[in-house]
Scaffold this active site. Structure first.
Site, PDB file in Angstrom:
ATOM      1  N   HIS A 114      44.204  22.827  21.578  1.00  0.00           N
ATOM      2  CA  HIS A 114      45.620  23.168  21.762  1.00  0.00           C
ATOM      3  C   HIS A 114      45.823  24.614  22.202  1.00  0.00           C
ATOM      4  CE1 HIS A 114      45.439  24.751  17.616  1.00  0.00           C
ATOM      5  NE2 HIS A 114      46.541  25.399  17.887  1.00  0.00           N
TER       6      HIS A 114
ATOM      7  N   GLU B 292      44.435  34.789  11.210  1.00  0.00           N
ATOM      8  CA  GLU B 292      45.470  34.013  10.514  1.00  0.00           C
ATOM      9  C   GLU B 292      45.727  34.631   9.151  1.00  0.00           C
ATOM     10  OE1 GLU B 292      45.346  29.575  11.113  1.00  0.00           O
ATOM     11  OE2 GLU B 292      43.236  30.064  11.274  1.00  0.00           O
TER      12      GLU B 292
ATOM     13  N   ASP C 209      35.401  25.464  13.395  1.00  0.00           N
ATOM     14  CA  ASP C 209      36.851  25.226  13.453  1.00  0.00           C
ATOM     15  C   ASP C 209      37.516  26.021  14.573  1.00  0.00           C
ATOM     16  OD1 ASP C 209      39.221  24.051  12.397  1.00  0.00           O
ATOM     17  OD2 ASP C 209      39.707  25.914  11.335  1.00  0.00           O
TER      18      ASP C 209
ATOM     19  N   HIS D 230      38.446  27.026  20.312  1.00  0.00           N
ATOM     20  CA  HIS D 230      39.538  27.908  20.754  1.00  0.00           C
ATOM     21  C   HIS D 230      39.047  29.252  21.312  1.00  0.00           C
ATOM     22  CE1 HIS D 230      41.827  24.922  18.806  1.00  0.00           C
ATOM     23  NE2 HIS D 230      41.855  25.424  17.588  1.00  0.00           N
TER      24      HIS D 230
END
Ligand code: BG6
Length: 484
Positions: free
Chosen positions: A172, A210, A229, A234
């Site tokens: 995404h 994050e 992850d 990403h």
């Protein structure tokens, strides 16, 4: 154009948090093609009414501007249906096939947002039920496997059932407006291209920080960790977008070919670089935005002696003519000092200094992904404050805030990607060879950690990770952007 979107994992975390809100936004913006149907699939015996009520309740935690009014929700809810399925039972697929055949939509999207261990089962069962028709597209959520072998096994099964042009592997981050803007900046303007190389760039830093911890995903995260992850997908996709050569056109394969070349050019790991250029960390109790938070090992579903990393910082190089010798630093972690995703391009200092000023934060281009999407160009300028000296320069910043410029209601990542799937546009999806190459590159790190009894270095929640991450970059004579 009519479509049926079948959402496997229709009552899962991703459906509630990302997919349903994104579908609603597309509906609200009028971009979701009319004549659509969204079919949630789950193990629970819900009626369509109960499913709609659950989605309605979940929308209450969406930010205010994105929440539907009662009237809007009712119109959106008319698209929603629910089918109960046990994903291992052929008869349940036959039942789904029947319901799809009744409508015979132009496009059928099978969105597999389940645990990755179910990907192959779902695809094989879809084929067995005759649901791999040419109108069908399959969407696979990350993580696609947990290493190279499992990734290959999934891709091989999926490719036996669907053609490559029917397979939409989601990352995404590629749907984020800032990444689109990065492509626009690099390939729609000639301004930076002559500078975009080793002769002018000192180093590039990719940070995805994050504030959130692992939330309710402790059990999932325990077997995943930050490398699988965030880095394998990403962060490496961002590295490709910043480092790739200009593609010959804007078609999906032209873009993917160039990204693949970057992944293939990543400097291979050696015993020395594995021990010096990769830092793993794990958060301990600390404070985020003034609120005390617990350490990773105290999170639900987490082993109290866990060695799972919640932070990774690493240094790599792209070994080609454009980039040889330029360090690329990647850093990502949970419970860090801020929610902050950005790419910092540090240009080389002037070859000869005539001003009595430190470069400090100047000479830098920052591509902000989160929390705001925009560009900052940091330059040195003559400050107004110093009346005594004309040679003291101060860093100034040219800001391009895309939210201000284009409005904050722009298309979000999942909304963009879902619409692309329905329209059959593959540009922002990942090809299997890219995924394999990325796994091939991270595997030596995983193997190294397996044999390293020391485990991750602790860092206090609310900081920028273990101090070893700053020490790593300092060895090259640089520092992380926030330290300058
Ligand atoms: C997901 C990861 O892919 O990306 C999560 O599994 C992470 O752990 C999330 O929180 C971050 O996405 P975003 O868009 O919030 O930066």
């Amino acid at each position: 154009m009519s479509f049926d979107l079948v959402l496997f994992g229709g009552t899962g975390d991703l459906a509630w948090r990302k997919l349903m809100p994104a579908l609603f936004q597309a509906f609200r913006h009028g971009t979701l093609p009319e004549g659509g149907r969204i079919i949630g699939v789950g193990r629970d015996g819900l009626t369509a009414e109960q499913y709609r009520a659950q989605i309605r309740a979940r929308f209450d935690s969406v930010e205010l501007a994105k929440r539907p009014s009662a009237e809007e929700f009712n119109r959106f809810a008319a698209l929603l249906e629910f089918v109960r399925m046990d994903l291992s039972k052929p008869e349940d697929y036959a039942h789904l096939a029947q319901s799809l055949a009744e409508r015979h939509a132009d496009t059928v999207v099978m969105y597999v947002a389940t645990a990755p261990s179910l990907f192959t089962t779902v695809c094989e069962q879809l084929a067995a039920a005759g649901l791999n028709t040419p109108q069908t597209r399959v969407v696979l959520e990350k993580p696609l496997g947990h290493d190279l072998a499992s990734n290959r096994a999934i891709n091989e099964t999926v490719r036996r059932v669907f053609g490559e042009k029917q397979i939409f592997r989601i990352d995404h981050y590629l749907g984020k407006p800032a990444v689109q803007n990065l492509f626009a900046l690099r390939f729609g303007n000639a301004l930076f291209e002559p500078l975009w190389r080793r002769e002018h760039i000192a180093n590039i830093q990719i940070t995805i920080a994050e504030e959130l911890g692992v939330e309710k995903r402790g059990a999932f995260y325990e077997t995943t960790g930050a490398l699988r992850d965030m880095v394998q997908n990403h962060a490496l996709q961002l590295l490709c977008a910043i480092g790739m050569e200009p593609p010959i056109n804007s078609h999906a394969d032209a873009i993917r070919d160039e990204k693949l070349k970057v992944l293939r050019s990543l400097k291979p790991w050696t015993a020395e670089s594995l021990s010096q250029d990769v830092i793993r960390g794990q958060y301990s109790a600390g404070t985020i935005a003034g609120t005390p938070v617990s350490g990773y090992r105290d999170e639900t579903g987490v082993n109290p002696h866990s060695h799972t990393e919640t932070f990774v910082a690493l240094r790599t190089e792209i070994s080609n003519w454009r980039w040889a010798g330029v360090p690329f630093y990647i850093r990502t972690g949970k419970r860090l000092a801020g929610r902050d995703a950005r790419i910092v391009v540090n240009f080389r200092p002037t070859p000869h200094a005539i001003f009595n000023s430190q470069m400090g934060m100047a000479n830098r281009l920052v591509i902000n992904l989160q929390p705001k999407d925009g560009l900052e160009l940091h330059l040195l300028a003559q400050g107004q404050d110093d009346r005594r000296s004309s040679s003291a320069l101060a860093p100034v910043q040219l800001d391009l805030d895309f939210d201000k410029r284009f409005g904050s209601g722009r298309v979000g990542a999942y909304e963009r990607l879902l619409l692309d799937v329905i329209d059959g546009r593959l540009n922002l999806f990942v090809r299997s060879d890219e995924q394999e190459e990325a796994w091939r590159w991270v595997e030596p790190i995983m193997d190294h950690w397996k044999n390293d009894a020391q485990g991750p270095r602790p860092y206090v929640a609310g900081t920028w990770g273990p101090s070893a991450s700053s020490a790593m970059i300092a060895r090259d004579g640089f520092c992380w952007a926030e330290e300058s």
